[in-house]
Structure formats: C-alpha cells, structure tokens
Scaffold this active site. Structure first.
Site, PDB file in Angstrom:
ATOM      1  N   LYS A  93       0.856  -1.189   0.000  1.00  0.00           N
ATOM      2  CA  LYS A  93       0.000   0.000   0.000  1.00  0.00           C
ATOM      3  C   LYS A  93       0.883   1.226   0.000  1.00  0.00           C
ATOM      4  O   LYS A  93       1.829   1.322   0.803  1.00  0.00           O
ATOM      5  CB  LYS A  93      -0.877   0.001   1.267  1.00  0.00           C
ATOM      6  CG  LYS A  93      -1.839   1.167   1.322  1.00  0.00           C
ATOM      7  CD  LYS A  93      -3.081   0.927   0.489  1.00  0.00           C
ATOM      8  CE  LYS A  93      -3.865   2.182   0.163  1.00  0.00           C
ATOM      9  NZ  LYS A  93      -3.406   2.863  -1.086  1.00  0.00           N
ATOM     10  N   GLN A 114       7.156   3.877   4.028  1.00  0.00           N
ATOM     11  CA  GLN A 114       5.742   3.499   4.028  1.00  0.00           C
ATOM     12  C   GLN A 114       5.499   2.237   4.853  1.00  0.00           C
ATOM     13  O   GLN A 114       4.447   2.103   5.484  1.00  0.00           O
ATOM     14  CB  GLN A 114       5.290   3.282   2.573  1.00  0.00           C
ATOM     15  CG  GLN A 114       3.786   3.344   2.362  1.00  0.00           C
ATOM     16  CD  GLN A 114       3.258   4.762   2.204  1.00  0.00           C
ATOM     17  OE1 GLN A 114       3.847   5.566   1.501  1.00  0.00           O
ATOM     18  NE2 GLN A 114       2.143   5.068   2.849  1.00  0.00           N
ATOM     19  N   LYS A 117       5.276   3.463   8.467  1.00  0.00           N
ATOM     20  CA  LYS A 117       4.115   4.358   8.587  1.00  0.00           C
ATOM     21  C   LYS A 117       2.835   3.530   8.615  1.00  0.00           C
ATOM     22  O   LYS A 117       1.979   3.698   9.479  1.00  0.00           O
ATOM     23  CB  LYS A 117       4.105   5.299   7.376  1.00  0.00           C
ATOM     24  CG  LYS A 117       2.969   6.276   7.360  1.00  0.00           C
ATOM     25  CD  LYS A 117       2.756   6.924   5.992  1.00  0.00           C
ATOM     26  CE  LYS A 117       4.004   7.523   5.390  1.00  0.00           C
ATOM     27  NZ  LYS A 117       3.701   8.433   4.265  1.00  0.00           N
ATOM     28  N   LYS A 129       5.315   1.676  -3.044  1.00  0.00           N
ATOM     29  CA  LYS A 129       5.298   3.023  -3.623  1.00  0.00           C
ATOM     30  C   LYS A 129       5.579   2.901  -5.107  1.00  0.00           C
ATOM     31  O   LYS A 129       6.231   1.946  -5.543  1.00  0.00           O
ATOM     32  CB  LYS A 129       6.386   3.895  -2.988  1.00  0.00           C
ATOM     33  CG  LYS A 129       6.138   5.378  -3.126  1.00  0.00           C
ATOM     34  CD  LYS A 129       5.283   5.886  -1.971  1.00  0.00           C
ATOM     35  CE  LYS A 129       4.886   7.317  -2.150  1.00  0.00           C
ATOM     36  NZ  LYS A 129       4.235   7.835  -0.924  1.00  0.00           N
ATOM     37  N   GLY A 168      -2.645   8.244  -4.426  1.00  0.00           N
ATOM     38  CA  GLY A 168      -1.954   9.431  -4.918  1.00  0.00           C
ATOM     39  C   GLY A 168      -0.733   9.792  -4.096  1.00  0.00           C
ATOM     40  O   GLY A 168      -0.487   9.247  -3.023  1.00  0.00           O
ATOM     41  N   ASP A 169       0.039  10.708  -4.624  1.00  0.00           N
ATOM     42  CA  ASP A 169       1.163  11.343  -3.933  1.00  0.00           C
ATOM     43  C   ASP A 169       1.408  12.625  -4.728  1.00  0.00           C
ATOM     44  O   ASP A 169       0.499  13.093  -5.434  1.00  0.00           O
ATOM     45  CB  ASP A 169       2.384  10.409  -3.914  1.00  0.00           C
ATOM     46  CG  ASP A 169       3.455  10.829  -2.906  1.00  0.00           C
ATOM     47  OD1 ASP A 169       3.302  10.546  -1.718  1.00  0.00           O
ATOM     48  OD2 ASP A 169       4.453  11.479  -3.321  1.00  0.00           O
ATOM     49  N   THR A 212      -4.469  13.608   5.210  1.00  0.00           N
ATOM     50  CA  THR A 212      -3.049  13.744   5.574  1.00  0.00           C
ATOM     51  C   THR A 212      -2.841  15.039   6.360  1.00  0.00           C
ATOM     52  O   THR A 212      -2.191  15.036   7.414  1.00  0.00           O
ATOM     53  CB  THR A 212      -2.164  13.713   4.316  1.00  0.00           C
ATOM     54  OG1 THR A 212      -2.589  12.632   3.483  1.00  0.00           O
ATOM     55  CG2 THR A 212      -0.708  13.524   4.675  1.00  0.00           C
ATOM     56  N   ASN A 243      -2.586  19.105  -1.429  1.00  0.00           N
ATOM     57  CA  ASN A 243      -3.686  18.818  -0.506  1.00  0.00           C
ATOM     58  C   ASN A 243      -3.213  18.637   0.935  1.00  0.00           C
ATOM     59  O   ASN A 243      -3.960  18.916   1.870  1.00  0.00           O
ATOM     60  CB  ASN A 243      -4.544  17.638  -0.994  1.00  0.00           C
ATOM     61  CG  ASN A 243      -3.832  16.322  -0.841  1.00  0.00           C
ATOM     62  OD1 ASN A 243      -2.644  16.232  -1.116  1.00  0.00           O
ATOM     63  ND2 ASN A 243      -4.529  15.305  -0.396  1.00  0.00           N
ATOM     64  N   SER A 380      -6.907   5.832   3.558  1.00  0.00           N
ATOM     65  CA  SER A 380      -6.898   4.939   2.392  1.00  0.00           C
ATOM     66  C   SER A 380      -7.281   3.519   2.806  1.00  0.00           C
ATOM     67  O   SER A 380      -8.047   2.837   2.113  1.00  0.00           O
ATOM     68  CB  SER A 380      -5.507   4.900   1.758  1.00  0.00           C
ATOM     69  OG  SER A 380      -5.334   5.956   0.845  1.00  0.00           O
TER      70      SER A 380
END
Ligand code: GLU
Length: 448
Positions: A93, A114, A117, A129, A168-169, A212, A243, A380
C-alpha cells in the site's frame, strides 16, 4: 559497541556498498537503523535470523516503459515504477508520484518509510510506492489522460485489491486516480478497492482528501493536550500548497492557530493576517495556478522567491508539507532561533537527518513523517474497508476514526520513546513502534 550495534553497522555497510548510488534510500535506511539498536538488544532473535537484511530489500520491484502521445502528435517515453517492498502486514500500500525527480532511489526511500508508517496506523497494510518521472506541470488534460491510460495499461498486470493498492502522492490527485481507475476497470474488471483516493462519486472515502493534513494537525493536537496546551494563539509556518498543506491549514485555522505561510516550487507566500483558504483553494484546486496569483489578489500577502525555510518569522509550529529534504541543518537552526517548538512532517522525510537530529537535541517536539503524515494512508485503508463492504461511511465517522488513529500513533511514539529511555525522541519512538509490528509478523511467517 554492543552486539546489536555491531550488527546494525554491518548491515549499514552492506547496504551502502550495494546501493551506493541511491542517496535518498540510504538516508531513510540510516535514520531507521541508528534508532532501532536498543530494540534489537531486547530481541536477539531478529539478529539471529538476520531480519534486517531482509527488511531492507524490496520483495519485488517493477520498472516499465510508458509511451504516450503529446498534443502535437509526438511520441514521448517515461519510466514507470512500482516498488513492492513489504507485505508482512497486508497488501502493498502506498501512493504513486508523478514528478521529474522520480527515480529508483526516491521510490525506494518512500516505500521503505511506508512500511513503518503503515504499520503505525495499526491497519492491515504492507508497504509500497510507485510512480513515474513524468512531469504533469504544463500538460493538458488530454495529455494527462493519455499518460495515465498508458501507465495503467502496464501497472494493471501487477496490482489488485488484495495484492497491491496504489493511491496518490505528489502529482497524482483525484483527476489522475480517476483516469487510472477507468483504465484498470476496462482492462480487468470492476474492483473499487484496487486504488484509493478515488472521487466520492465512485467509491472514494469521505475525508480522504483532507486526511493527511488533518491527521498531522490531530497528532499535534494530542501532543499539545499532553502539555496542557492547545492551538489557540499559536503561529504556524507551513510549506507546500498541495492537498496536505491546504488541509493542514484548514484544520489549524479551525482549531485557532494562525497559519501564515504556504509555498510552491518557485517561492512562498507570507500572509501575516493568516492564509485566505478560499483563495488558496481556488488557485490550487480549481485554477491550478502558481502562488504568485495569490499575492496578486490579497493585499496582506507577500510573495518571495526561494524557500520558506530561509525566511524569518516567529512561530512555535512548523508543518513542512512539500517534499523530501526541504529543511537542511541551517534552516533547522533558523527555525529553532525563531522559536519553533513543534515540527510535524506532512511530507515524507522533509528534514535531512542532520536537521532532524538538531531538532531532537534542541528539545523540539519533532514528529517524523511516518507518524505525522500517516493519516492519509490510514484513511486509504478505511477506503479499502468501505469498498469491501460496498458502503460509504459518513464524514463524521471517518474523521473520528482518523483522529483516534492519530492519537494511537502519538501515544505509541511517546510511550515507545519512554520505554527505551529516550523521552520525547519521537523519531526513535516511531521507528521502533512501527518496526516492532512488522518484525513480529515477518518472524512469525517464517521470514518471508
Ligand atoms: N502518498 C501517501 C503517503 O505518503 C498516501 C498513500 C496511500 O494513501 O496509499 O502516505
């Protein structure tokens, strides 16, 4: 030197030799490894099984060609990637980043971060990622669509709701996710849970766009509550205008702080009366313009070229929400000289290792990205749950869960730091708390 620290050093040497040309990945690994030594001392089984060698090597990575046609009819080629780093806790993820700086080193650092996290969220998600060196800046809608369609034509072979779930990123928002989703659906089948960050009309989660930024502010809210404080009357400097920054500003203002800056890759806004959020949203979300447009429409605002971290403004709170390594050691010193007490990272690895260590040594409450910005991926994971249920939860429910998850993350960082005699060192707390869950799962699964 203890046995555990010798082991860690040998692993560092091994990775530095193997991946010498991947500076961002080495930086993320070094930050992680130097903090987990006391944990390894308590768990010799992880050294005995050489778990660190496994956890620093991606399970798989995919690189592919992305051909697409621009509006003039010329064929362009970009590189596409997906790093499937660790699946001990669930499907891979993590987001997709479209930016010209994207390369294997950057994506490996992001995927590595990630893992921990995602572990900190307490939800069943592994770490991954991906992205491309494609530059969305200045591209037409049609070019973005053709690029996304070509990118997903290849990526669709390697992802799925129980296998790998991108989101997204930087450079990938609702528009891109929609094009990617449309292509996946056409090639494979209806599977809402294959991507997150979808628009609300087709199975996105409420509060995902805000998550976020809100999450970073919630984490600091719980930290301040512990100190018997709140946001009232505090000044915050923020970088970025995507964002993460926008919704950090929104929540900061709602909780009584004065958010006075935001930035893009050319310069930054200082608005001493506080950022006008409606104007910022209109410029960034609707018109997709540069921040110079903000200053043109707002008399109280100053626009400066360069980094917001080179600017002197007295502020207790800093929220770097732009990109990796945006705060170097000199800029960290400037922030401390200007009175910063809390640094909460909305971006991934925005502080260099030296800068982060300087914050900790100077008693700044340094909240690393893998803790502070985990709210995005947490929602997410909630989007994945809703997609499995074929339900869409109310905003209040998602928001309350997000707040609860950020509280748990804050407490895990705080309590783990204390347990290892490093009170208020949330870098150590986040790394060990995130690692503990992944290591236990990998070990139980037979180190696969
Ligand atoms: N790109 C975001 C992150 O850095 C979100 C990832 C996701 O939602 O899967 O955590």
């Amino acid at each position: 030197m203890t046995k555990a620290s010798e082991y860690v050093k040998s692993i560092q040497e091994e990775i530095h030799a193997k991946d010498a040309n991947q500076p961002e990945f080495l930086q993320a690994v070094d930050e992680f490894l130097t903090t987990v030594v006391p944990f390894l001392e308590k768990h010799p089984e992880y050294e005995d099984s050489n778990l660190l060698s496994l956890i620093t090597e991606p399970e798989r990575f995919i690189q592919f060609r992305v051909p697409w046609q621009d509006d003039k009819g010329n064929w362009q080629v970009n590189r596409g990637y997906r790093i499937q780093f660790n699946s001990a806790l669930g499907p891979y993820k993590g987001g997709l980043r479209f930016h010209p700086s994207v390369n294997l080193s950057i994506l490996k650092f992001l995927a590595f971060e990630q893992i921990f996290k995602n572990s900190l969220t307490g939800l069943p998600i592994g770490g991954g990622k991906g992205g491309s060196d494609f530059d969305p800046k200045g591209k037409s809608d049609a070019e973005i669509m053709r690029f996304c369609q070509s990118f997903m034509t290849e990526l669709s072979k390697y992802i799925g709701p129980s296998l790998d779930v991108p989101a997204g990123d930087i450079g990938v928002g609702g528009r891109e996710i929609s094009y990617l989703y449309g292509t996946y659906k056409r090639l494979k089948q209806y599977d809402a849970g294959v991507l997150t960050g979808k628009p609300l009309d087709f199975w996105g989660s409420k509060i995902r766009t805000e998550a976020t930024g809100y999450g970073a502010v919630y984490l600091v809210k719980h930290l301040l509550a512990d100190l018997d404080e709140n946001f009232e009357g505090k000044t915050a400097v923020i970088s970025g205008s995507g964002n993460v920054a926008i919704y950090a500003i929104e929540k900061l203002q709602a909780l009584g702080a004065n958010a006075v800056t935001c930035s893009d890759s050319n310069g930054f806004i200082y608005d001493k009366e506080g950022i006008d959020l409606a104007l910022l949203k209109d410029i960034k979300e609707v018109k997709r313009e540069r921040l110079t447009a903000y200053a043109e429409q707002r008399p109280s605002a100053e626009y400066h070229e360069g980094s917001v971290w080179d600017f002197d403004v007295t502020a207790e709170l800093a929220f770097p929400c732009a990109t990796q390594n945006e705060i170097n050691i000199d800029q960290a010193k400037r922030l401390v000289a200007n009175g910063v007490r809390v640094v909460a990272e909305g971006a991934n690895m925005p502080s260099t290792l030296e800068a982060a260590e300087f914050f900790i040594e100077n008693n700044v409450y340094y909240c690393p990205g893998k803790a502070a910005n985990a709210g995005g991926v947490a929602v997410s994971a909630l989007e994945m749950s809703q997609n499995s249920q074929r339900l869409q939860w109310e905003a209040e429910e998602v928001d309350a869960r997000l707040d609860g998850i950020m509280k748990n993350i804050y407490e895990a960082c705080r309590d783990t730091a204390k347990e290892f005699d490093a009170e208020n060192n949330f870098m150590l707390g986040a790394n060990i708390a995130g690692f503990a869950r992944v290591a236990k799962a990998m070990y139980a699964q037979g180190l696969v």
